[in-house]
Design an enzyme around this catalytic site. Structure first.
Site, PDB file in Angstrom:
ATOM      1  N   THR A  97     -18.677  35.972  11.384  1.00  0.00           N
ATOM      2  CA  THR A  97     -17.982  37.256  11.421  1.00  0.00           C
ATOM      3  C   THR A  97     -19.032  38.353  11.353  1.00  0.00           C
ATOM      4  O   THR A  97     -19.683  38.539  10.328  1.00  0.00           O
ATOM      5  CB  THR A  97     -16.997  37.390  10.241  1.00  0.00           C
ATOM      6  N   LYS A 172     -10.747  39.326  14.593  1.00  0.00           N
ATOM      7  CA  LYS A 172     -11.057  38.904  13.221  1.00  0.00           C
ATOM      8  C   LYS A 172     -10.956  40.088  12.265  1.00  0.00           C
ATOM      9  O   LYS A 172     -10.549  39.929  11.105  1.00  0.00           O
ATOM     10  CB  LYS A 172     -12.456  38.284  13.168  1.00  0.00           C
ATOM     11  N   LYS A 240     -18.329  42.469   2.925  1.00  0.00           N
ATOM     12  CA  LYS A 240     -19.107  42.591   4.160  1.00  0.00           C
ATOM     13  C   LYS A 240     -18.173  42.755   5.352  1.00  0.00           C
ATOM     14  O   LYS A 240     -18.369  43.626   6.203  1.00  0.00           O
ATOM     15  CB  LYS A 240     -20.007  41.363   4.321  1.00  0.00           C
TER      16      LYS A 240
END
EC number: 1.1.1.60
Length: 290
Positions: A97, A172, A240
């Site tokens: 990701t 995502k 993150k």
């Protein structure tokens, strides 16, 4: 069966690479800590390489599941990067990701070298990786994706192309935005039930089959009530990801007030020492407040 390299043997990559081997693919692994690669080979067979470049040599598909933008650049580019070892026409599949920016950068760099690049972040956590039940959201050229999909299905229950390069990473982001709000709502609900003197498990048993039900509720309420937060996807990693979501929201003109708020709540969890707790630990923040 294909010749495959897998770069990054963390809590996700280790079992994902294992499923490739079980499916009959010829697998070479690379990990920054060589001892883990050696352990993987002892368990699954195949081979390990000292650098991403060596792992990629002769491979049809190179899969990566590393930590962040810089980690991905590190395994792709440079003299020891995978791109330097890949044959023309080989495909790099990124399961990390990362930001849409680094995806665009690496897609373009791969194209210059007659290599293919698919962004393919995953959802399902450590359990999904171990059980081969991940959901994979992809972006990239359609023919390239079509060729890579059967290999990815070695560890997936669903794999889908959402559009051109970058579409997988953007999807995502939607996934993480939705999870953030859901986990906070579930945390507040369970916290309220406890404060009100209710049996939280009994409450979930009743409401879980109705409109309030969710995957998070079904799979996390018991451990949340038990104060156990060891499911693999850490708060540090969620922050993150949410930072990527918030930066991209600014770029595209989207408003994410709940996501921004929950990101700050996760910051509070980090201050409690919970950076490595899993994402359902938002309830710890509420309980700490009394």
């Amino acid at each position: 069966m294909a010749k495959v390299a897998f770069l990054g043997l963390g809590v996700m990559g280790y079992p994902m690479a294992g499923h490739l081997a079980k499916a009959g693919h010829e697998v070479t692994v690379y990990n920054r800590t060589a001892a883990k690669a050696e352990k993987w080979v002892a368990e699954h067979g195949g081979s390990h390489a000292a650098t991403p470049r060596e792992a990629a040599q002769g491979a049809d598909f190179i899969m990566a599941c590393v930590g962040n933008d810089d980690d991905l650049r590190g395994v792709c580019t440079g003299a020891d990067g995978a791109f330097a070892g890949m044959a023309k026409g080989a495909t790099f599949v990124d399961h990390t990701t990362v930001s849409a920016q680094v995806t665009a950068e690496l897609y373009a760099e791969a194209a210059k070298a007659d290599l293919s690049f698919v962004d393919a972040p995953v959802s399902g956590g450590q359990a999904g990786a171990e059980n081969g039940q991940l959901v994979i959201m992809c972006g990239g050229d359609a023919p390239v994706y079509d060729a890579a999909e059967p290999v990815m299905m070695s560890y997936a229950k669903m794999c889908r192309r959402l559009g051109e390069s970058g579409a997988g990473q953007l999807t995502k982001m939607v996934n993480q935005i939705c999870i953030a709000g859901l986990v906070q709502a579930l945390s507040e609900g369970l916290h309220f039930a406890e404060k009100a003197g209710l049996d939280g498990a009994a409450v979930v048993d009743v409401i879980g089959g109705g409109a309030a039900g969710s995957w998070q509720m079904v799979n996390r309420y018991q451990t949340m009530i038990a104060d156990k937060f060891e499911h693999g996807f850490a708060v540090d990693w969620m922050r993150k990801d949410l930072n990527i979501c918030l930066r991209t929201a600014d770029e595209v003109g989207a408003s994410l007030p709940v996501t921004a708020l929950v990101d700050q709540f996760y910051k509070d969890v980090q201050k409690l020492g919970g950076g490595r707790w899993d994402t359902s630990s938002l309830i710890k923040r509420l309980n700490a407040m009394g």
